[in-house]
Structure formats: C-alpha cells, structure tokens
Design a protein around this motif. Structure first.
Motif, short mmCIF file in Angstrom:
data_model
loop_
_atom_site.label_atom_id
_atom_site.label_comp_id
_atom_site.label_asym_id
_atom_site.label_seq_id
_atom_site.Cartn_x
_atom_site.Cartn_y
_atom_site.Cartn_z
N ALA A 1 -6.85 -6.16 5.20
CA ALA A 1 -8.28 -6.08 4.54
C ALA A 1 -8.54 -6.39 3.09
O ALA A 1 -9.34 -7.07 2.84
N LEU A 2 -7.57 -5.80 2.20
CA LEU A 2 -7.65 -6.39 1.03
C LEU A 2 -7.30 -7.75 0.73
O LEU A 2 -8.06 -8.62 -0.38
N THR B 1 0.49 2.76 3.83
CA THR B 1 1.01 2.35 4.87
C THR B 1 2.54 1.59 4.52
O THR B 1 3.13 1.23 5.66
N CYS C 1 0.99 -1.18 -0.14
CA CYS C 1 -0.09 -0.01 -0.01
C CYS C 1 0.98 1.08 0.14
O CYS C 1 2.00 1.42 0.88
N LEU D 1 -13.09 -0.78 2.16
CA LEU D 1 -12.25 -1.66 3.19
C LEU D 1 -12.31 -1.12 4.50
O LEU D 1 -11.48 -0.32 4.82
N CYS E 1 -10.09 2.66 2.54
CA CYS E 1 -10.03 2.79 0.97
C CYS E 1 -11.37 2.02 0.34
O CYS E 1 -11.78 1.07 0.99
N GLN F 1 -6.89 3.54 6.22
CA GLN F 1 -7.14 4.53 5.29
C GLN F 1 -8.61 4.36 4.87
O GLN F 1 -9.27 5.34 4.17
N CYS G 1 -7.19 -0.76 -4.93
CA CYS G 1 -7.64 -0.19 -3.91
C CYS G 1 -7.45 1.42 -4.02
O CYS G 1 -6.64 1.97 -4.67
N CYS H 1 -2.07 -4.86 2.56
CA CYS H 1 -3.15 -4.78 3.56
C CYS H 1 -4.02 -5.87 3.73
O CYS H 1 -4.27 -6.51 3.14
N ASN I 1 -11.96 -2.22 7.34
CA ASN I 1 -10.62 -2.49 8.63
C ASN I 1 -9.29 -2.05 7.95
O ASN I 1 -8.35 -2.16 8.66
N CYS I 2 -9.26 -1.25 6.78
CA CYS I 2 -8.23 -0.51 6.36
C CYS I 2 -7.98 0.85 7.20
O CYS I 2 -8.84 1.51 7.45
#
Length: 134
Positions: free
Chosen positions: A24-25, A18, A15, A55, A62, A60, A77, A22, A57-58
């Motif tokens: 979450a992805l 970060t 990402c 997402l 996203c 950002q 994303c 990710c 739980n990301c």
C-alpha cells in the motif's frame, strides 16, 4: 527494498509491524511520483506538497504522512498528522544518507513504522546509501 519506475528510484524500509515492505505504501508513493511528474510542466522548481492519508489496504491501516517535491518524495507511515516534518526528514536522512549526523534518543515521539523515499531518475541517488531497515 529498492526498485525503479520510468521516472523514479524508490527506497522503502521494512514495516516494523509486518516485517515486510508495504504494498500500500509503494502504490501510494508511485501515485505521488506520477502526480509530481504531471505537475512539473506547470509548477516551479520549488513546488512542494505535503499532507496525510490513510493506507486502507495496509494490514495495520496506517496513517501516512507525505512530503513531495520535484527533488524528492518521502512518505512516513504510522506517525501522527502533527508530527514535525523537519524532524521526520532528519530521521530519514539519518537512515538514508551516509553524510547524516546521529540523532539523540527520543528525537521523534513515535518513529515511523516504515518510510519510503523516491528520487527522480538522474537525481542524487547513491545505491550504497540505501540499504536500510527500521
């Protein structure tokens, strides 16, 4: 990052926000792969779904744009819901395929902050083509 499940091989970029992959992805893509596996007995070879999600739980939060078929799943994303899916695929091809052509600057209004591709085991996967970062 590259990993596999019982059904797919996954390739994910880091990402840009970060500097990490990710989770979450990854979870979203694995769930899409499971859904496509379950749909295979009752769908045709050219079955494809695409859509948008968030997402949550990301860090950002996203947006995620996905396109899934029995041949390949891709998730992008941080792109707008109306971003051209064919252009996103050409962008991903440039990063993930050794046979892809270069794209001009500004090909996408906003490049994805991360992307993921999953191919079924036994598909056209070549590890040497999948060492990327955005």
């Amino acid at each position: 990052m590259i990993w596999k499940t019982n059904s797919h091989i996954f390739t994910a970029t880091l990402c840009r926000h970060t500097g990490k992959t990710c989770p979450a992805l990854a979870r979203m893509a694995e769930k899409l792969a499971q859904a496509m596996d379950k749909a295979k007995p009752v769908t045709t070879e050219d079955f494809e779904i695409e859509g948008n999600s968030t997402l949550k739980n990301c860090p950002q939060v996203c947006s995620a744009r996905f396109r899934a078929s029995h041949e390949r799943i891709r998730v992008f994303c941080g792109v707008e819901a109306d971003e051209d899916g064919d252009r996103l695929d050409q962008f991903a091809d440039t990063l993930l395929s050794s046979e892809a052509r270069m794209l001009p600057a500004g090909w996408l209004a906003q490049p994805p902050c991360a992307l993921l591709e999953a191919v079924p085991l036994g598909g056209e996967y070549n590890a040497s083509q999948h060492t990327v970062s955005l």
